[in-house]
Design a protein around this motif. Structure first.
Motif, PDB file in Angstrom:
ATOM      1  N   UNK A   1     -14.710  10.543  12.002  1.00  0.00           N
ATOM      2  CA  UNK A   1     -13.509  10.921  11.256  1.00  0.00           C
ATOM      3  C   UNK A   1     -12.771  12.059  11.949  1.00  0.00           C
ATOM      4  N   UNK A   2     -13.524  12.996  12.493  1.00  0.00           N
ATOM      5  CA  UNK A   2     -12.906  14.097  13.259  1.00  0.00           C
ATOM      6  C   UNK A   2     -12.119  13.524  14.429  1.00  0.00           C
ATOM      7  N   UNK A   3     -12.653  12.465  15.030  1.00  0.00           N
ATOM      8  CA  UNK A   3     -11.987  11.825  16.168  1.00  0.00           C
ATOM      9  C   UNK A   3     -10.889  10.850  15.721  1.00  0.00           C
ATOM     10  N   UNK A   4     -10.577  10.851  14.440  1.00  0.00           N
ATOM     11  CA  UNK A   4      -9.426  10.102  13.947  1.00  0.00           C
ATOM     12  C   UNK A   4      -9.708   8.677  13.502  1.00  0.00           C
ATOM     13  N   UNK A   5     -10.964   8.278  13.483  1.00  0.00           N
ATOM     14  CA  UNK A   5     -11.264   6.911  13.053  1.00  0.00           C
ATOM     15  C   UNK A   5     -11.286   6.801  11.534  1.00  0.00           C
ATOM     16  N   UNK A   6     -10.964   5.606  11.096  1.00  0.00           N
ATOM     17  CA  UNK A   6     -11.073   5.264   9.695  1.00  0.00           C
ATOM     18  C   UNK A   6     -12.449   4.578   9.564  1.00  0.00           C
ATOM     19  N   UNK A   7     -13.372   5.218   8.871  1.00  0.00           N
ATOM     20  CA  UNK A   7     -14.751   4.717   8.869  1.00  0.00           C
ATOM     21  C   UNK A   7     -15.078   4.005   7.560  1.00  0.00           C
ATOM     22  N   UNK A   8     -15.517   2.771   7.670  1.00  0.00           N
ATOM     23  CA  UNK A   8     -16.030   2.049   6.496  1.00  0.00           C
ATOM     24  C   UNK A   8     -17.543   2.044   6.630  1.00  0.00           C
ATOM     25  N   UNK A   9     -18.186   2.748   5.719  1.00  0.00           N
ATOM     26  CA  UNK A   9     -19.602   3.062   5.887  1.00  0.00           C
ATOM     27  C   UNK A   9     -20.412   2.448   4.732  1.00  0.00           C
TER      28      UNK A   9
ATOM     29  N   UNK B   1     -16.300  22.858  24.376  1.00  0.00           N
ATOM     30  CA  UNK B   1     -17.727  22.683  24.658  1.00  0.00           C
ATOM     31  C   UNK B   1     -18.395  21.934  23.502  1.00  0.00           C
ATOM     32  N   UNK B   2     -18.040  22.322  22.295  1.00  0.00           N
ATOM     33  CA  UNK B   2     -18.569  21.662  21.104  1.00  0.00           C
ATOM     34  C   UNK B   2     -18.208  20.167  21.127  1.00  0.00           C
ATOM     35  N   UNK B   3     -16.942  19.891  21.373  1.00  0.00           N
ATOM     36  CA  UNK B   3     -16.471  18.498  21.354  1.00  0.00           C
ATOM     37  C   UNK B   3     -17.125  17.673  22.459  1.00  0.00           C
ATOM     38  N   UNK B   4     -17.270  18.285  23.623  1.00  0.00           N
ATOM     39  CA  UNK B   4     -17.884  17.547  24.737  1.00  0.00           C
ATOM     40  C   UNK B   4     -19.338  17.205  24.396  1.00  0.00           C
TER      41      UNK B   4
ATOM     42  N   UNK C   1     -13.887  24.411  10.757  1.00  0.00           N
ATOM     43  CA  UNK C   1     -13.706  22.974  10.893  1.00  0.00           C
ATOM     44  C   UNK C   1     -14.881  22.362  11.665  1.00  0.00           C
ATOM     45  N   UNK C   2     -15.314  23.062  12.718  1.00  0.00           N
ATOM     46  CA  UNK C   2     -16.429  22.530  13.506  1.00  0.00           C
ATOM     47  C   UNK C   2     -17.734  22.564  12.699  1.00  0.00           C
ATOM     48  N   UNK C   3     -17.940  23.652  11.955  1.00  0.00           N
ATOM     49  CA  UNK C   3     -19.119  23.712  11.087  1.00  0.00           C
ATOM     50  C   UNK C   3     -19.116  22.522  10.133  1.00  0.00           C
ATOM     51  N   UNK C   4     -17.935  22.227   9.625  1.00  0.00           N
ATOM     52  CA  UNK C   4     -17.831  21.170   8.631  1.00  0.00           C
ATOM     53  C   UNK C   4     -18.063  19.769   9.230  1.00  0.00           C
ATOM     54  N   UNK C   5     -17.793  19.579  10.513  1.00  0.00           N
ATOM     55  CA  UNK C   5     -18.117  18.269  11.098  1.00  0.00           C
ATOM     56  C   UNK C   5     -19.630  18.076  11.170  1.00  0.00           C
TER      57      UNK C   5
END
Ligand SMILES: [Zn+2]
Length: 475
Positions: free
Chosen positions: A55-63, A360-363, A407-411
């Protein structure tokens, strides 16, 4: 770009979903016959983090996560307890959902139950019979693993050991027994007597465990899933059988990326009933905070085993407290009067550092969800924020750093509930109830009644039931 390690191909590949921007994701859910243990929750938390990262990467996730409410174990244990299967599994479904909430796991899109999809399962099995992949035996319908050419490709088991004279009726069996497995099990006399059966073209019976996942994933996510996750113990036979069923029926690839979460050990040992070292989620949460437990899960890569020890957990509690302290330090600084309105080298350096650490976090997360590396970046960011906040910060600049950090903590689902004292309140109330019960046992009713009245005055209602006293907060 996000890369995921796929168990089927044994390689890390760029993540490309079937349909751009959308992710269809399935995680094998609980068998509701006991409260999940902390090993089960490693998978549930990891599923949550995968979803949050997508979701952070912008996807619409059906889980979708299934609930297995009919199988060998649920039938056996409800029988031992002398309650109906429904009553039994509903209780553990509730406990499972409560655990998700306590662990701050976002709800999946759907939690379909096996018993609500029996007709779909019968149709699916009919399809397999029509294709010649299954056969009817005296005690049920079986999948003929010889008829599916790809059998064994996920687990890479040695098929030479198969003795075709044997069939496997049990839902769970080990790697040494690749045999035809049950799709539909004809009812036993006990199941008939207890009314646990469904009518089918093959007589009264019930589905095997493996067919449940093939049917429910296809129903809600289609014939090909982007991500299928589960614990590594499910690779064989469960996921191998899911592939045989789904690909056997549709002729299409079942899953694009298979993700398997490694085992959790308890003080160096495998968690097992025979060793008596199973730790249920509520037991762990009696000793440690949900954030510490989540931190512990995420402190190692999901494909590595982790070891639950007191020392490691105390370390996790301390580390998560350090990360949380930064939030308090910054919030405190933001409440102070503005002292610095200028924007100079110091501000620029600070924002540069935050940006570098965010990358660094994202990578790390993009590298097959390396939560260990991501957490390292968070600790570095926490230090950067502390230093800047404790000087004479420009509040606008500080706030920008703070928002990135949150925001990063929340991911990772960490420290989102700092404000809530729910956990503590619950523990404190349980303690009060226990004290009151001891008073009543000693016939000190005046004091126990006083406790009840005082609690009522602040909105906590105590109810004495045959099973003991319960509390609830008045709405
Ligand atoms: Zn499954």
């Amino acid at each position: 770009m996000l890369k995921l390690y796929d168990t089927l191909t044994r390689e890390k590949r760029p993540f490309v979903p079937l349909e751009p921007g959308k992710v269809r994701m399935y995680v094998c859910g609980p068998t509701v016959y006991a409260e999940p243990h902390i090993g089960n929750f490693r998978v549930f938390v990891m599923g949550d983090v995968v979803r949050r990262w997508l979701e952070y990467r912008g996807y619409d996730v059906f889980y979708v996560m299934n609930i297995t409410d009919i199988d060998d174990k649920t039938i056996r244990d409800s029988g031992r307890e002398g309650v109906t299967l429904k009553e039994f599994t509903e209780r553990y479904t509730r406990i499972f959902l409560q655990g998700l909430d306590r662990m701050n796991i976002k709800r999946a899109t759907l939690y379909p139950k096996a018993t609500e999809h029996i007709d779909d399962m019968i149709k699916f099995i009919e399809g397999l019979l029509k294709k010649g992949l299954a056969y009817v035996a005296s005690d049920g319908v079986y999948y003929d693993i010889d008829k599916f050419p790809g059998y064994g490709k996920l687990s890479r088991i040695d098929l030479s050991k198969v003795r075709k004279t044997e069939r496997m009726l049990a839902d769970e069996y080990d790697k040494e027994s690749p045999q035809d497995f049950a799709l539909w099990k004809r009812s036993t006399p006990e199941e008939l007597r207890r009314g646990i059966y469904y009518d089918s073209p093959w007589g009264p019976g019930r589905p095997g465990w493996h067919i449940e996942c093939s049917v429910m994933s296809q129903k809600y996510l289609g014939e090909t899933l982007d991500i299928h996750m589960g614990g590594e113990d499910l690779i064989f036979p469960h996921h191998e059988n899911e592939i045989a069923q789904s690909e056997g029926l549709t002729g299409k690839p079942f899953v694009r990326y298979w993700l398997h979460v490694a085992f959790l050990k308890i003080r160096g040992e495998k968690m097992s009933k025979s060793l008596g070292n199973i730790i249920r989620i509520s037991e762990a949460l009696r000793d440690y905070s949900p954030d510490a437990l989540r931190y512990f899960y995420l402190s190692a890569h999901y494909r590595r085993q982790i070891d639950y020890t007191d020392e490691v957990m105390e370390g996790a509690e301390a580390a998560v407290r350090r990360l949380g302290n930064t939030l308090s330090i910054v919030e405190d600084a933001l409440r102070q009067p503005e002292e610095k309105l200028s924007y100079d080298d110091e501000e620029q350096r600070f924002l540069e550092e935050i940006k570098t650490l965010k990358h660094r976090f994202e990578a790390s997360m993009d590298d097959d969800l390396d939560t260990h590396g991501a957490i390292d970046a968070l600790h570095a960011m926490s230090k950067t924020l502390n230093t800047y906040a404790e000087g004479r910060p420009n509040k606008g600049v500080l706030l920008r750093g703070y928002e990135v950090y949150r925001r990063l903590l929340s991911t990772l689902g960490l420290l989102e509930r700092r404000e809530e004292t729910g956990e503590l309140l619950e523990r404190a109330l349980n303690l009060i109830v226990e004290v009151r019960e001891r008073l009543r046992a000693e016939r000190r009713y005046e004091l126990s009644d006083w406790i009840r009245e005082e609690l009522r005055s602040i909105g906590v209602i105590l109810e004495d039931t045959p099973k003991g006293t319960r509390w609830r907060i008045e709405a």
